[in-house]
Write a protein that holds these residues in place. Structure first.
Motif, PDB file in Angstrom:
ATOM      1  N   ASP A   1      -1.492  -2.469   6.911  1.00 30.27           N
ATOM      2  CA  ASP A   1      -1.221  -1.065   6.542  1.00 30.27           C
ATOM      3  C   ASP A   1      -2.507  -0.338   6.146  1.00 30.27           C
TER       4      ASP A   1
ATOM      5  N   ALA B   1       0.595   3.932  -2.854  1.00 27.81           N
ATOM      6  CA  ALA B   1       0.035   5.251  -2.537  1.00 27.81           C
ATOM      7  C   ALA B   1       1.026   6.333  -2.937  1.00 27.81           C
ATOM      8  N   SER B   2       2.288   6.088  -2.652  1.00 28.43           N
ATOM      9  CA  SER B   2       3.329   7.047  -2.984  1.00 28.43           C
ATOM     10  C   SER B   2       3.378   7.285  -4.499  1.00 28.43           C
TER      11      SER B   2
ATOM     12  N   PHE C   1       0.814  -1.222   0.000  1.00 26.49           N
ATOM     13  CA  PHE C   1       0.000   0.000   0.000  1.00 26.49           C
ATOM     14  C   PHE C   1       0.845   1.269   0.000  1.00 26.49           C
ATOM     15  N   LYS C   2       1.860   1.315   0.876  1.00 22.99           N
ATOM     16  CA  LYS C   2       2.614   2.571   1.003  1.00 22.99           C
ATOM     17  C   LYS C   2       3.290   2.964  -0.300  1.00 22.99           C
TER      18      LYS C   2
END
Lengths: 260, 487
Positions: free
Chosen positions: B360, B15-16, B11-12
């Protein structure tokens, strides 16, 4: 538990407990004093309980309910008399009003106590507007202000309305509206650290929208949001006097020469 | 055809990447602004809205409270109508079951009306592996299929694309496409391409919005007519649904339908509302000769087993929570890496994929509450997120059923830190001393301060704490006690 917007307010009490919150303790003692002056001006005695610390929200939202419960119990024990508890932040008031009963809902011993405690919790602007029914007399020069409302304050307590009601009493202050007024500033406690890039996108937009309102001052009744927005404005080198202050500070500065 | 895959555990990073994509961000902001306004216009009377939500919530809770009985009743009544009912415990079973149904027809061409549950079980990829062509017949899903992507929204699958991107895709994939940016002409092009597919298809697959236990009726909500074509043109229709979609009475449907469409797109009703009550009967001249219903669990009974988490299953898939979520608006649906993105995805996905994969997601919320505020069936999404955050960190208590992946994000250091914090917060004199020392030392704090100073200066702490200020104030005032404590 009362529903937002349907809460039945008691008449003005003679005494209240004051709950400063940990963020105000560290960031803005003057805002706390301003709030006390405003409440005292309404003829209400303010009781300061020195042993208070934090409402427990950081642990609760991080998934550590046991630790939140421990802290919540210790805080509830500090306010034994039946006075209202005035809380200096929408999110902490929301924690105590909405989540304390939830935390102890299945607890044989503390469920009733948490419910009863929650009923006595009022956020500062809510207390001043709905219980004191304060009449504010504006003493300052012409200016304009934009209000940022915290999400928990807005959605758990409906205090955006009481903040607006107080500010709109100031007849030389134009209350400006920002675009996306009800959208989150991106703080969210540990969210701002765990998902910092998303948080950044949110606070950048929020700061832009607030400044886009064209107001001279920014106020909020929640130091979580203010720390986030002010921190970002300072980072961009655009803090200056627009730097957000607590609603209590603004109201006191505008009205301190006046009588209740 | 290999589809671009996204994962909740990434996810991180996802998303980034999304945040860095300016086109994507502007597509989403525009689309969400539009949808928020549409919903607002559709519910102009707040009192009416409050009543409708309460009613819808009651219906969903009543139906869920007797879910096992209603499922049995649904099976019985569907069978009485000539619908063949099948049960699938997980994605794999569902894939195999559906593939066997298709293969038993000797079919190789399938059309599919929009069905998130078949995305959930990755049906397309499975069928493709068996040499079966499965074409998406919803315009948005058709577009993302051409782009080798998955939907980024449960109602508007291609909402992350603008018309330029759609035109480019059509140019690449549709023969004789006369390049245009006219939305009407683009839709026309897509429709013509799909019409051929409907005619060729041997099996049609659809989702289900409401399965009515009382009558054995399958309801399908749609705007394009593709649902009607999918369920009536091919000789065999296979409907796939999660077990939570069952409602008790036919009279439960209109209030849910009305609040669903108004919450989703601001429409009072949709252009099409299909009620499927069995295969073609003599002397009817059209409709499929076989109708199958596949009832999928895939983690839902895990959510069902827990009284609080059961509320997750109230969802009627309107997508309003996504449309109003400040996180979804900025990162879009693909970043989540789950079939159901946004706020509802964060509370459903842990049951489908386990908390180890999705921990997350449950923290990726500022708990602003916009999702709960707009949810037509009043799912307390922020509270459920808090519950799942707890479950991700700690083992289940003896009296609560365990979630798949419970305690998978446990961290000894984090747990210890919170224990120390709780200890400090319950020892006032040490707490006050620590805070007072803290504000004195604040100026020596390093800059940058980790993730906080990514876009903010370090907090400006006061020169003395409020506790210290009040002590001074008290010592100045004869009317105040200086002893501390409760006055």
């Amino acid at each position: 538990m009362s529903q937002t917007g349907l809460r039945i307010y008691p008449s003005k009490p003679s005494k209240v407990y004051f709950y400063a919150t940990c963020l105000l303790d560290l960031l803005d003692p003057d805002g706390g004093i301003a709030a006390i002056e405003l409440i005292e001006r309404e003829g209400v005695e303010v009781i300061w309980v020195e042993k208070q610390s934090c409402c427990g929200q950081p642990a609760y939202t991080s998934g550590y309910q046991e630790q939140a419960k421990t802290v919540a119990l210790s805080q509830m024990a500090l306010f034994p008399e039946d006075h209202p508890i005035v809380v200096m932040s929408g999110s902490c008031a929301g924690m105590m009003f909405k989540h304390y009963p939830h935390l102890f809902a299945n607890d044989d011993i503390y469920a009733d106590q948490a419910e009863a405690f929650a009923e006595r919790v009022f956020e500062f602007s809510e207390f001043l507007a709905h219980i004191c029914r304060a009449k504010l007399h504006d003493q300052g020069p012409l200016t304009s202000v934009v209000l940022h409302t915290s999400c928990s304050g807005r959605r758990e307590l409906g205090i955006h309305a009481s903040s607006q009601a107080l500010l709109s009493q100031l007849d030389k202050v134009e209350l400006k509206k920002a675009e996306y007024e009800s959208e989150c500033c991106g703080f969210g406690g540990s969210f701002s650290l765990r998902h910092s890039e998303i948080s950044q996108a949110m606070v950048e937009d929020k700061a832009r929208h607030l400044q886009g309102s064209g107001a001279s001052y920014l106020v909020s009744a929640d130091w979580g949001c203010l720390a986030n927005i002010n921190g970002h404005l300072a980072y961009r080198g655009e803090a200056s006097r627009f730097n957000g202050q607590h609603l209590a500070s603004f109201l006191w500065q505008r009205t301190k020469g006046a009588k209740a | 055809m290999s589809v671009q895959h996204y994962y909740p555990s990434q996810f991180k990073q996802q998303a980034s990447d999304a945040l860095a994509n300016q086109t994507l961000r502007s597509n989403f902001r525009g689309a969400m602004d539009y949808l928020q306004q549409k919903r607002k216009d559709a519910f102009s009377d707040p009192q009416e809205l409050a009543q409708l939500r309460e009613h819808a919530e009651n219906i969903r809770q009543r139906c869920l409270s007797k879910l096992p009985q209603l499922l049995e009743q649904l099976e019985k009544n569907c069978q009485a109508n000539g619908i063949q009912v099948h049960w699938a415990e997980d994605a794999k079973q569902a894939q195999q079951l559906i593939a066997e149904l298709i293969q038993s027809q000797g079919a190789t061409k399938v059309v599919k009306g929009k069905s998130m549950v078949t995305e959930e079980i990755e049906l397309n990829q499975h069928l493709e592996g068996l040499g079966i062509e499965c074409v998406e017949s919803d315009m948005g899903e058709y577009i993302v299929q051409l782009a080798k992507e998955t939907p980024s929204h449960i109602i508007m699958p291609a909402i992350h694309k603008n018309k330029q991107q759609v035109a480019d895709l059509f140019k690449q994939h549709i023969k004789d496409f006369d390049y245009t940016l006219s939305v009407d002409k683009l839709i026309q092009t897509g429709r013509e391409a799909l019409r051929t597919k409907f005619k060729q298809a041997e099996v049609g697959i659809s989702g289900v919005n409401f399965a009515v236990a009382e009558t054995g009726t399958l309801c399908l909500v749609e705007n394009e007519g593709n649902g009607r074509m999918t369920t009536t043109v091919p000789p065999v229709h296979i409907a796939v649904t999660g077990i939570e979609k069952v409602v008790e009475f036919l009279s439960d449907v209109p209030p849910l339908f009305s609040i669903l469409t108004r919450s989703a797109t601001g429409q009072h009703i949709t252009t099409y509302f299909n009620m499927i009550s069995g295969p073609r009967r003599a002397p009817e001249r059209d409709g499929p000769s076989e109708v199958h219903l596949v009832l999928l669990d895939n983690g839902r009974s895990q959510a069902y087993a827990d009284e609080a988490l059961r509320k997750t299953l109230q969802c009627i898939r309107c997508g309003a929570c996504m449309n109003h979520c400040p996180v979804y608006t900025r990162v879009g649906g693909h970043a989540y890496g789950t079939t159901y993105p946004g706020p509802i995805g964060k509370i459903i996905s842990p049951h489908l994929q386990g908390l180890a994969q999705t921990s997350d997601l449950v923290t990726a919320s500022s708990l602003c509450g916009a999702c709960e505020e707009v949810c037509p069936v009043k799912i307390p999404i922020p509270s459920l997120l808090q519950r799942l955050r707890h479950d991700a960190k700690l083992p289940a208590a003896e009296q609560t059923p365990s979630l798949k992946g419970q305690a998978s994000a446990a961290s000894w250091t984090e747990h210890t830190a919170w224990r120390m914090w709780a200890w400090l917060s319950t020892h006032p004199s040490i707490y006050n001393w620590a805070m007072a020392v803290g504000v004195k030392l604040a100026k020596y704090l390093p800059m940058p301060m980790g993730e906080w100073t990514r876009c903010r200066n370090k907090p400006e702490l006061a020169s003395q704490t409020f506790h210290q200020t009040m002590k001074r104030r008290a010592s100045k005032s004869v009317t105040r006690s200086a002893t501390g404590g409760a006055r």
